[in-house]
Enzyme design. Structure first.
Site, mmCIF file in Angstrom:
data_model
loop_
_atom_site.group_PDB
_atom_site.id
_atom_site.type_symbol
_atom_site.label_atom_id
_atom_site.label_comp_id
_atom_site.label_asym_id
_atom_site.label_seq_id
_atom_site.Cartn_x
_atom_site.Cartn_y
_atom_site.Cartn_z
ATOM 1 N N ASP A 40 -7.455 5.876 -1.816
ATOM 2 C CA ASP A 40 -7.156 4.656 -1.078
ATOM 3 C C ASP A 40 -6.652 3.578 -2.036
ATOM 4 O O ASP A 40 -7.339 3.221 -3.001
ATOM 5 C CB ASP A 40 -8.434 4.161 -0.375
ATOM 6 C CG ASP A 40 -8.169 3.073 0.647
ATOM 7 O OD1 ASP A 40 -7.138 2.386 0.545
ATOM 8 O OD2 ASP A 40 -9.004 2.910 1.562
ATOM 9 N N HIS A 86 -6.197 0.393 -1.400
ATOM 10 C CA HIS A 86 -6.450 -0.957 -0.901
ATOM 11 C C HIS A 86 -7.484 -1.753 -1.690
ATOM 12 O O HIS A 86 -7.786 -2.880 -1.321
ATOM 13 C CB HIS A 86 -6.875 -0.884 0.571
ATOM 14 C CG HIS A 86 -5.771 -0.437 1.470
ATOM 15 N ND1 HIS A 86 -5.575 0.877 1.796
ATOM 16 C CD2 HIS A 86 -4.789 -1.137 2.085
ATOM 17 C CE1 HIS A 86 -4.523 0.977 2.597
ATOM 18 N NE2 HIS A 86 -4.033 -0.224 2.778
ATOM 19 N N CYS A 98 0.816 -1.221 0.000
ATOM 20 C CA CYS A 98 0.000 0.000 0.000
ATOM 21 C C CYS A 98 0.850 1.273 0.000
ATOM 22 O O CYS A 98 0.502 2.257 -0.647
ATOM 23 C CB CYS A 98 -0.981 0.002 1.165
ATOM 24 S SG CYS A 98 -0.252 -0.211 2.797
#
Length: 481
Positions: A375, A377, A156
């Site tokens: 994000d 993820h 990440c």
């Protein structure tokens, strides 16, 4: 807008978004019923989200590969369950909608938008969706030296670092004020359509007009930047290349990377990239930007193409400055929040590699007491960027998301871009002014002289190698278990 809403109210948040606060399930900021909000924006279509069950199986398969790689045994059941839960969580929340207050301005990387004006709302949406969104990918060729075919669960911070570099490259190569529209290549110029001469004969094609030619040329530049982040070994800024460069810092595929380590990996990647013209990366040392070192780096001789920047007779490279900092102990020191806001309001700011504890995010702006972010993820299938017309939609996010400043992890890396030597001087002045708003100590400083280290202008030393430890208090690591 402030976050003065109770946890009980947030727990009762329904899909209609009636209460105020940040919803942990839906990931949005919902206003009280009497406050105006903007229309909702959808992130991705339900078709592109795919099956939850498939994603869960892939997550479990990746965990097994990591376990076999590291210790020759399958991972614990707990790891599998946590991985499956995270996959389910992120796959579901991306379908949710976000709400923004119309009474509070929104700032994205130096641009402010008043959402109570319809034109500003369109500009905000267009600016946000033009940012490159680089997420976990699955199904790429196995990384060198291991069997991993996905960075889900460990990459990440590499992805947030990619997003910061991507924003810098768009600033560096694209026209000022550029925004992306997926309809660029979907609308054909009427002068490019085949025509048949009167009386028959072979059809001929008329020359396309100037404006569509320019649009196509700009779009080709956008597509080229995206291709540099592809998940194959030849891509200069793809995960395979970044993992390879991380080995000199003691990192390998499957490890977790801190914001400071990633800053140095990005520097080495840009230095080694032959495709990126006239761009240098400087990483601050010990929260200090040494101006003499920057000048030495940017005045390095460049190929003479007739378009030199800077002083007469000197070549001046455009510059990306990365500043790793720590803004508190285990939690963010609230005294730094106003300074973070002021830095995000600067046009030279290209984002923050940061996140919340154990969860890296790319911060790109704020509204009130809430950070805006992208994000990484969400795990998507790998796109073969070597194809001539590869799809671009999965590299752009249409759905803004928020989180409270109070949840920001103190370990982060700020990025600033200066195209010319004059821009660098303006950047130093603007950043210095923003740093002066800190109530106690500045987040970082500028120093006129060189650093005490002796290194060549293009190769400053690597940070100390860090080995992976099970300690949850490591200041450098973001971990998605």
């Amino acid at each position: 807008m402030t976050g003065e809403y109770t946890n009980e109210a947030m727990d009762r948040c329904s899909s209609a978004g009636v209460c105020g606060g940040v919803c942990e399930v839906h990931g949005h900021l919902s206003p009280p019923p009497d406050e105006e909000t903007t229309e909702d924006w959808l992130l991705v279509s339900s078709d592109s989200l795919g099956s939850r069950g498939i994603t869960m199986d892939l997550e479990e398969e990746e965990e097994e590969q990591r376990g076999e790689l590291e210790e020759g045994r399958p991972p614990k059941l707990k790891s599998k369950l946590v991985s499956a839960w995270n996959s389910l969580k992120y796959g579901w929340t991306l379908k949710q909608k976000s709400r923004f207050s119309q009474s509070s301005p929104v700032t994205i990387l130096g641009h402010c938008f008043q959402l109570n004006q319809s034109g500003a709302r369109r500009q905000f949406h267009c600016s946000f969706s033009s940012l490159l969104w680089l997420t976990y990918r699955r199904g790429f060729p196995p990384l060198a030296g291991c069997s991993l075919t996905s960075d889900s669960g460990w990459g990440c911070v590499l992805r947030t670092g990619q997003m910061l570099l991507a924003q810098s490259l768009l600033r560096h190569l694209m026209p000022p004020g550029w925004t992306w529209s997926h309809g660029y290549l979907g609308v054909r110029d009427d002068l490019d359509l085949p025509s048949t001469p009167e009386g028959g004969g072979a059809p001929w094609t008329r020359r396309r007009s100037l404006e569509p030619q320019l649009a196509v040329r700009v779009e080709e530049g956008h597509r080229r930047v995206v291709s540099w982040f592809g998940d194959h070994p030849a891509a200069p800024f793809g995960v395979p290349r970044l993992v390879e460069l991380g080995r000199s810092s003691g990192k390998r595929a499957g490890d977790w990377y801190g914001p400071s380590i990633v800053a140095h990996i990005l520097r080495k990647a840009v230095t080694a990239a032959a495709d990126v013209p006239n761009l240098a990366v400087y990483v601050a040392q010990d929260c200090t930007i040494y101006l003499e070192d920057v000048r030495r780096l940017c005045r390095e001789p460049l190929p003479r193409d007739g378009s030199l920047q800077g002083s007469p007779g000197l070549a001046w490279k455009s510059l990306l400055v990365l500043v790793p900092v720590r803004l508190g102990g285990q939690d963010l020191n609230p005294s730094y929040i106003s300074c973070v806001k002021r830095l995000l309001m600067l046009e030279c700011c290209v984002g923050i590699i940061g996140g919340k504890p154990k969860h890296s995010l790319f911060f790109i702006g704020f509204q009130g007491d809430y950070l805006l972010y992208l994000d990484p993820h969400y795990c998507q299938p790998t796109v073969d960027v070597r194809q001539e017309h590869f799809p671009l939609e999965s590299f752009h996010c249409k759905y803004p998301r928020k989180m409270s400043f109070s949840r920001m992890d103190p370990s982060c890396t700020f990025g600033f871009y200066a195209k010319t030597q004059k821009d660098f001087g303006s950047m130093c002045a603007a950043v210095n002014e923003a740093l002066s708003s800190c109530e106690k100590y500045p987040m970082f400083i500028f120093s006129e002289g060189p650093s005490q280290e002796t290194w060549g202008p293009s190769e400053p030393p690597d940070p100390p190698s860090r080995t992976r430890t099970p300690s949850s208090g490591c200041v450098e690591e973001f971990v998605l278990l």
